[in-house]
Structure formats: C-alpha cells, structure tokens
Enzyme design. Sequence first.
Site, short mmCIF file in Angstrom:
data_model
loop_
_atom_site.label_atom_id
_atom_site.label_comp_id
_atom_site.label_asym_id
_atom_site.label_seq_id
_atom_site.Cartn_x
_atom_site.Cartn_y
_atom_site.Cartn_z
N TRP A 75 13.27 37.11 -31.56
CA TRP A 75 13.48 36.46 -30.35
C TRP A 75 14.89 36.02 -30.23
O TRP A 75 15.72 35.33 -31.05
CB TRP A 75 12.74 34.95 -30.36
CG TRP A 75 12.56 34.23 -29.06
CD1 TRP A 75 11.75 34.27 -28.05
CD2 TRP A 75 13.32 33.15 -28.79
NE1 TRP A 75 12.18 33.43 -27.01
CE2 TRP A 75 13.32 32.36 -27.67
CE3 TRP A 75 14.54 32.42 -29.51
CZ2 TRP A 75 13.78 31.44 -26.97
CZ3 TRP A 75 15.35 31.63 -28.99
CH2 TRP A 75 14.88 30.82 -27.72
N ASN A 101 16.07 34.92 -39.54
CA ASN A 101 15.25 33.80 -38.49
C ASN A 101 16.25 32.71 -38.45
O ASN A 101 16.33 32.16 -39.57
CB ASN A 101 14.04 33.95 -38.89
CG ASN A 101 13.46 32.75 -38.26
OD1 ASN A 101 12.40 32.10 -38.81
ND2 ASN A 101 13.73 32.29 -37.05
N GLY A 102 16.92 32.46 -37.56
CA GLY A 102 17.74 31.02 -37.43
C GLY A 102 18.96 31.28 -36.73
O GLY A 102 19.34 32.28 -35.95
N GLU A 481 0.81 18.18 -19.14
CA GLU A 481 0.44 19.36 -19.86
C GLU A 481 -0.24 20.47 -18.86
O GLU A 481 0.10 21.83 -19.08
CB GLU A 481 -0.92 18.94 -20.90
CG GLU A 481 -1.41 20.05 -21.59
CD GLU A 481 -0.22 20.86 -22.62
OE1 GLU A 481 0.89 20.46 -22.75
OE2 GLU A 481 -0.55 21.82 -23.31
N LYS A 485 1.20 24.25 -18.81
CA LYS A 485 0.52 25.58 -19.21
C LYS A 485 0.48 26.41 -18.06
O LYS A 485 0.82 27.72 -18.20
CB LYS A 485 -0.98 25.08 -19.37
CG LYS A 485 -1.30 24.34 -20.61
CD LYS A 485 -1.60 25.54 -21.74
CE LYS A 485 -0.10 25.27 -22.79
NZ LYS A 485 0.08 24.39 -23.42
N GLU A 488 4.22 27.91 -17.84
CA GLU A 488 4.69 29.06 -19.09
C GLU A 488 3.85 30.28 -19.09
O GLU A 488 4.44 31.12 -19.50
CB GLU A 488 4.56 28.17 -20.18
CG GLU A 488 3.08 27.92 -20.92
CD GLU A 488 3.17 27.17 -22.22
OE1 GLU A 488 4.09 27.52 -23.25
OE2 GLU A 488 2.46 26.32 -22.50
N HIS A 504 7.74 8.27 -3.82
CA HIS A 504 9.01 7.94 -4.29
C HIS A 504 9.85 8.96 -4.08
O HIS A 504 11.41 9.14 -4.81
CB HIS A 504 9.48 6.91 -5.64
CG HIS A 504 8.57 5.85 -5.51
ND1 HIS A 504 9.05 4.72 -4.89
CD2 HIS A 504 7.39 5.51 -6.29
CE1 HIS A 504 8.12 3.59 -5.24
NE2 HIS A 504 7.16 4.14 -5.91
#
Length: 605
Positions: A75, A101-102, A481, A485, A488, A504
């Site tokens: 990633w 990773n990092g 939520e 969902k 994404e 408002h």
Amino acid sequence: MCGIIGYSGHRPAIPAIVEGLHRLEYRGYDSAGVAFQYGDALRVIRAEGKLGALDQKIAGLDIASSVCGIGHTRWATHGLPVERNAHPHMDPGNGFALVHNGIIENYAELKADLVAHGHSFRSETDTEVLVHLIAQGAEQTDNVLQAIHWALQRVEGTYAFALISREHPGKIWASRKASPLLLGLGLGEHFIASDIPAFLPYTRDVVFLDNDEIVEIDAHSWQVFDAATLEPKSKEVRHISWDVQAAQKDGYKHFMLKEIFEQPKVIRDCLAGRIREGQVSLPEAENLDMPQRLTIVACGTSFHAGLWAKYLLESWARIPVQVEIASEFRYRDTVFLPGDLVLTISQSGETADTLAAIRIARDAGVPILGLCNVVGSSIARESDHVIYTQAGPEISVASTKAMCSQMIVLVLLTLYWCQRKNMLTRDELAARLDQLTSVPSILESALPALRDQAQNLCLDYADARSFFFLGRGLYFPLALEGALKLKEISYIHAEGYAAGEMKHGPIALVDAHFPTFALAVHDELLPKVASNLQEVQARGGRIIALMNASAPLTVTSPWILPDVWGAFKSFMVLPAVQLFAYEMAVYLGKDVDQPRNLAKSVTVE
Ligand code: F6R
C-alpha cells in the site's frame, strides 16, 4: 498497510509465501513481490497491481528448490505504485533483499548521506534507504544482526521488515517498531508475517514480537534479541484458536458478505461467558476504578461505535463521555482530569493514530482500557486493560462484524458499570440482558430478507451520485457508518448527518437526484426525525427509510425492520446499512473486498 511474510522451512518457499500474501492482500494491493535464494544469488520478482499479476509472473518458473524467502504486498506511501517501487528492495551489491511495512521518516536525509557515499537508488521508496543502510552496516561486520543494529540506530519512523542475505541461505531477520510483526512456529519451518492468517494453514503457534526487537530464524531455530543491546530475550509462545475456515470465504462471494452474515454468531461469541445469572461478568474491567469521565478514542468505523456507545453510557450509566477521532486527539493539548479513563477501540489493534493516543494518555498517567479484536496486537499490549471483542478474523477491508462486536461489548461494559453503580434493579438488568441475548436469533432470521431488500433498492437508486444518511440519537452514529460504508465500497458520495442539522445548511443540496437514507426506527426521537424527513420530501427528495411496522412513515421506499427492544434496534439497522452498501457496490461492479486506495490496517499516520 502493506503485508509482509517470510518463510524458512522444508517446503517450496514461494508457493507458501504467495499463499500467505493472498491472505494479507487486505493490507495493501497496489503491487507485490517476492525475493529468495536462487543458486548463489538473490532473485527478486515483482509486479505492479494486484497479486494476480505476481501470480502470473511466477507461474511456470522453476523455483521449487527455494526453501527460504520473503514477500510483500504494498500500500504505497512513498513513490508511485509501479514495479520499480514494489518490494522487495535490494542494496547496490545485491547482497540483501528487504520487505518493509511502515515509514522511514528521516529517509530523505539518510538517502542524501548514502548518495554522498556513492550509493545510487533504483526506487523512490523510503524502504530502499533501509536496505542500503543495512548493507553499509554490513561493510563493517559480517554479522547481519550487528549490521541491522547499526542501521536501526540511524533510522527514525515506524517499521516491520524482513531481510534475507545472499551470504546466509535459509536465514531471515526481522524487526519491528510500531508496525505489526509475528512469528509462526511450525515443525521444521518458521514464518514471519504481519498477521496470523498469513501462516494459519501451517501453524497456530505464534510469538508476538514487541517494538525494538529483532528476530533471527531459519528452518529449525528462532531467537529474539533486544534491538538496542542485542541481548537474547525469551518470549512466550501462544496458541491461537482461529481456524483456517474462519479466514476463508466459506462459499460467500465476498468476505464482506460473509462477515455481515456472521454477525449473529459474533454477537453470541461476544456474549458467551459474559452474562451469568442475570448479571454482567467482565473480569477485564474489575480492577478499573469507576471512571468519572470517559474519553473514547478511535478511527473510522471504530470511532462510530464509540460515538454510538456515548448515548448509552451517558443515559444508562450516567458517565460523562467524549468521543475523539484519534488523529485529532493526538495533536490536541487534551486536558485530562482526575478520574479520567481513556477507552480505545480498534479492530486491528494496530491503527497508528489510536496507538499514539494510547501513548499520550499513558504519559499523562491516565489509565487505558483497550477494546480490540486482534489478540496480541499492539493496542492490546499497550493498554492497561483489554477486552477482546471476539469477532474472529475480519478480512474484508470494509469493517462490518467488528463494529457489531464492538457495540455488543460496549453495551456489556455500560451495563457492567450500571451494575457497579446500582443504576438498575436486578430485574431491570436481567430483563435488558435477556433482550440482548435474543438479538442474534432475530438477526439470523432477518438477514436473508434484509439482503433481498437491499438488492431491490439498488435497482432504484444506483443512478444516485450522492446520498444523505440521516438519523438522530443512537442512529446518528449509525447514519455516519452507513455513509462511510457506501462511499468506501461503492464510491458513491454520501454524507452522514444528524437529521436535525439538515436545515442549518445541507438541505440546500436536496433535489430529486440527491436521495436520503433515513434511520427512522420507532423510538422517542421518531416524531422529530419524521418532521426532518417531511422537510426533505417537501423539496422533492426521494427517501429510503429504515423503520418499524409499529410506526410506519410514508416515504418513497419504506424498509421495515424486525422489531427488537429499544436501543438494540441498532443491531438491525447496522446490517441493513452494511447490506445496502454491499449490494450497491456489487451492482455497480466494484471491488467489494478491496476498494481502491484503501488498506485494512492503517499503520501509518
Ligand atoms: C471502514 C474501516 C476503517 C476502520 C479504521 C479503524 O470500513 O474499516 O474506517 O474502522 O481504519 O481501524 P481499526 O478499528 O482497526 O483501528
């Protein structure tokens, strides 16, 4: 973010590594690669895109003799997701290959220094700096452990890495700081990986590595060292109860669907042993003082679970609660008060921002209770007290059953504190627990119809480019939520809003092409929600509304849910919004389990 694996043993390494990468693919999937001993040299094979591309490159190669290697699924953080930036990376002399990773935060200055010493680089990654640095360390000693120790003293940032060396066939070294890393111990074979499913078909005996440790493995031995002193350390071996089946699709088309349908079982597992004779039994919380104030810190879906619990904790247990997004909390100068408790919520237990929040609370001397799914994860280990949410492995990038399990544990915790404060009579408590234990079977019967309804609605609403998700009270966090969902996995823009806040400003967006998904179940706030929906309808907005037969509303698309007691209606609403997002994504042909630009475990800032 990024999955890493290393294998040393008796079987062909590359198939075992690639199989492990497939189980880690949820951690990142923009490129992948493997490195292994090949004759006298190290060989690296990498491919841009999902693992299928690497599978194709490897197919037909004569590499079965290799019994040791490392692999990575990426990633991207530094450098485009192209083949030259894919891991493994090598040093200029091709003596080492490394997967990471990092983020190496000081990579730019380290790189400048290495370039000044004649190193040239083949990628734009921070990772390549690390393998160059280890090779530089190895110029002064042929002991790889010493070389890693030398390099790590110069590195700032977070990492879990695995390294192989051309001069030491069969050996792998690995180390971690703030990114997950575990050791799997088999018979005549050892694994290193970011997560347990990577080696689950081969072993369930696991050693969790801590920060600032280095491990050295080969097929028959393993040893952990303190990274600062290189003193050997003894470590506990833990046997994991997860089975391979739990980490497979089990006949479902996607992990997400399987995990949504697992929710009745997850609720039962969460409740198992925690209700005894009409009382809540939570030994994990017994040594905690009653909090005077609770600060819940989490990210994403776990944050929504915390926001949902605030309503219960305040109204049932009368505990003041603030709920914070971890990435904001960590950089605010939070004022802590005596009697505070920090409650962190995390499925993976590795989310970097949530971990940082724990450290801030710890430095301020505030006790920390962690709610976590992954046993032995960093958050579990760094919290003073841990309650495991027992959801089993969640593979789909979009979190579903983990939130359900978090909500159940949060109900139990709220009732446990009610119990300690004598806020409910014995009978009231027992009745509420009875209502809670009836939820799984009601949900189990309801799920197929919920899915059918979600499928039908997609036909009518798949043309929408934006959605509002509206709710009040407990259903506001669930509206957030539902919107998360949908965006994404289906890439349809969606905004979760407190229904009363629409007037408002946001209501200006409503028209016939901007539908609203309302969480309008039968509770004391329903009349208010109904008025808000009338305001939407008056402006031509189409409405899907989750509701109960006992209090139907007239809307474009009514969606009747089974009736359950009070707040526990949430456990019907949650799968409904999950299934709506799921079916929409399937209908639109999106990659449900691996949505673009995302990764499951967010171990970088
Ligand atoms: C959304 C999702 C994320 C996670 C978030 C926190 O479907 O999965 O928003 O909820 O990244 O992750 P954990 O709970 O592992 O800390």
